[in-house]
Design a protein around this motif. Structure first.
Motif, short mmCIF file in Angstrom:
data_model
loop_
_atom_site.label_atom_id
_atom_site.label_comp_id
_atom_site.label_asym_id
_atom_site.label_seq_id
_atom_site.Cartn_x
_atom_site.Cartn_y
_atom_site.Cartn_z
N ARG A 263 -26.47 14.89 -28.84
CA ARG A 263 -27.59 14.99 -27.90
C ARG A 263 -28.92 14.77 -28.61
O ARG A 263 -29.82 14.08 -28.09
CB ARG A 263 -27.59 16.37 -27.23
N GLU A 264 -29.05 15.33 -29.80
CA GLU A 264 -30.30 15.17 -30.54
C GLU A 264 -30.52 13.74 -31.01
O GLU A 264 -31.65 13.25 -31.05
CB GLU A 264 -30.31 16.14 -31.72
N LEU A 265 -29.44 13.05 -31.36
CA LEU A 265 -29.56 11.66 -31.78
C LEU A 265 -29.96 10.76 -30.61
O LEU A 265 -30.71 9.79 -30.80
CB LEU A 265 -28.25 11.18 -32.41
N VAL A 266 -29.48 11.07 -29.42
CA VAL A 266 -29.91 10.33 -28.23
C VAL A 266 -31.41 10.54 -28.01
O VAL A 266 -32.16 9.59 -27.74
CB VAL A 266 -29.11 10.77 -26.99
N GLU A 267 -31.86 11.77 -28.14
CA GLU A 267 -33.29 12.07 -27.98
C GLU A 267 -34.13 11.35 -29.04
O GLU A 267 -35.21 10.83 -28.75
CB GLU A 267 -33.52 13.58 -28.06
N LEU A 268 -33.62 11.32 -30.27
CA LEU A 268 -34.31 10.62 -31.35
C LEU A 268 -34.44 9.14 -31.03
O LEU A 268 -35.52 8.54 -31.18
CB LEU A 268 -33.55 10.81 -32.66
N LYS A 269 -33.35 8.53 -30.61
CA LYS A 269 -33.37 7.10 -30.27
C LYS A 269 -34.38 6.82 -29.16
O LYS A 269 -35.16 5.86 -29.26
CB LYS A 269 -31.97 6.65 -29.85
N GLU A 270 -34.37 7.64 -28.12
CA GLU A 270 -35.29 7.42 -27.00
C GLU A 270 -36.75 7.61 -27.41
O GLU A 270 -37.63 6.87 -26.96
CB GLU A 270 -34.92 8.37 -25.86
N LYS A 271 -37.01 8.56 -28.29
CA LYS A 271 -38.37 8.78 -28.79
C LYS A 271 -38.87 7.56 -29.56
O LYS A 271 -39.99 7.08 -29.34
CB LYS A 271 -38.37 10.02 -29.69
N ILE A 272 -38.04 7.04 -30.45
CA ILE A 272 -38.44 5.87 -31.24
C ILE A 272 -38.59 4.65 -30.35
O ILE A 272 -39.52 3.84 -30.52
CB ILE A 272 -37.44 5.62 -32.38
N MET A 273 -37.69 4.50 -29.39
CA MET A 273 -37.79 3.37 -28.46
C MET A 273 -39.13 3.38 -27.75
O MET A 273 -39.78 2.34 -27.59
CB MET A 273 -36.64 3.45 -27.44
N THR A 274 -39.56 4.55 -27.33
CA THR A 274 -40.86 4.68 -26.65
C THR A 274 -42.00 4.35 -27.61
O THR A 274 -42.94 3.63 -27.26
CB THR A 274 -41.03 6.09 -26.09
N ASP A 275 -41.93 4.89 -28.83
CA ASP A 275 -43.01 4.69 -29.79
C ASP A 275 -43.17 3.23 -30.20
O ASP A 275 -44.27 2.79 -30.56
CB ASP A 275 -42.76 5.53 -31.04
N LEU A 276 -42.07 2.46 -30.18
CA LEU A 276 -42.12 1.07 -30.64
C LEU A 276 -42.14 0.07 -29.49
O LEU A 276 -41.92 -1.12 -29.70
CB LEU A 276 -40.91 0.79 -31.56
N THR A 277 -42.44 0.54 -28.30
CA THR A 277 -42.55 -0.35 -27.15
C THR A 277 -43.63 -1.41 -27.40
O THR A 277 -44.68 -1.13 -27.98
CB THR A 277 -42.91 0.46 -25.89
N ASP A 278 -43.34 -2.62 -26.99
CA ASP A 278 -44.30 -3.73 -27.07
C ASP A 278 -44.62 -4.16 -28.50
O ASP A 278 -45.69 -4.70 -28.77
CB ASP A 278 -45.61 -3.39 -26.34
#
Length: 339
Positions: A210-225
């Motif tokens: 669960r924490e790794l999913v949250e980590l992935k989603e956080k980085i995905m948001t931070d690196l958008t565009d």
């Protein structure tokens, strides 16, 4: 990073069987972090290669060799990353279990890229069907963990003198989807070897997932565009992170095994940086920055830092998250520099 759920769960089991936990050794700090998460409340794994050392050619200290020799279970990335480790693993007790995580079913793997030209990317469609692991129901059975004696040296640790540099890029831990798969493999292996603590391993693995999913989603948001971000790296170690988060390197000073580049490669890369308007070059704390400086000399590119193993972070449970968040921050710093 404080993990209240995992901490409280670990307290409940802390008195059970720490003395009975299997002796576990792990090759590199990011993988050690994943193993530590699964073992939390039961025992602590030993780390063979300290974060400040290059895993490609590390010479073990006596204390590290002793940890390896006494291990009942060894989790290692694989011979593709540390070919020198295959021989000492082969000398372990016949009862010792060594698990090559690159061989785990479902692991997303990519081939090495050419160090000076990363523009010719395919879509890697043959890997995409292994990237959706929300349930992990297909990772519950890992019976064949030991041996792995059938490896070719297909990492092909190359240099500029005509050596082969083909095969699997071993830096697969930099994709958090691979980390999710490996956590399940680690938990299954430990549960089979230590059934009395299987419930702890499985619960810890579920929390880590669960924490790794949250980590992935956080980085995905931070690196958008940031898909148009132009950069080169010290060595070709980052394509798992790049492909997961929509980035694209334009080249690397060194090959994937961090072997020293020759003058021709440096000259070709400098020309590429100048002609394509590349804005950033990433060095690594384990290696001298002079090669990176040489590659961008006179081009106007700025040097930032990426670290594929987390030299500056404490080893243990929080190491993996800290490593990936720091890499995300490095790319964000690069993006800010061009604005």
């Amino acid at each position: 990073m404080f993990r209240p759920t995992l901490y409280l769960f670990s307290i409940a089991f802390a008195g059970q069987a720490i003395a009975e936990a299997p002796s576990v050794a792990v090759d590199i700090a990011p993988v050690h972090s994943l193993v530590a998460r699964v073992m939390d409340g039961v025992g602590e794994p030993s780390l063979i290669i300290p974060p400040g050392a290059s895993p490609h050619d590390h010479a073990m200290r006596p204390s590290e060799a002793r940890s390896l020799q006494s291990a009942e279970i060894v989790f290692w990335t694989g011979e593709e990353l540390t070919p020198w480790l295959a021989k000492p693993l082969g000398a372990l007790s016949p009862d010792a279990l060594h698990v090559s995580l690159l061989d785990a079913d479902g692991t997303i793997l990519y081939e090495f890229r050419d160090a000076t030209d990363h523009d010719d990317h395919d879509d890697h469609d043959d890997h995409d069907d292994r990237a959706d692991h929300d349930g992990h129901d297909d990772h519950a059975d890992y019976d064949d963990h030991a041996g792995h004696d059938d490896h070719d040296d297909h990492a092909g640790h190359a240099d500029d003198h005509g050596h082969d540099h083909e095969g699997v890029d071993p830096h697969a831990w930099l994709d958090p989807e691979n980390a999710r798969i490996w956590v399940q493999v680690i938990a299954a292996t430990l549960s089979e070897a230590d059934p009395e603590n299987a419930d702890v391993y499985q619960q810890n693995a579920a929390t880590a997932d669960r924490e790794l999913v949250e980590l992935k989603e956080k980085i995905m948001t931070d690196l958008t565009d940031m898909q148009t971000l132009s950069f080169i790296t010290f060595h070709d170690a980052y394509q798992y992170f790049e492909k997961r988060f929509g980035l694209e390197s334009s080249g690397a000073v060194s090959l994937g095994d961090a072997s020293s580049p020759g003058p021709a490669r440096l000259a070709a890369l400098r020309e590429k940086v100048e002609h394509e308007g590349i804005v950033c070059a990433f060095s690594e704390p384990q290696f001298d920055k002079r090669l990176v400086r040489t590659a961008i000399e006179g081009t106007g590119a700025t040097i930032f830092e990426l670290d594929p193993v987390g030299v500056s972070f404490d080893t243990g449970i929080s190491h993996y998250d800290s490593l990936l968040m720091a890499m995300s921050a490095g790319y964000q710093d690069c993006s800010k520099s061009k604005s």
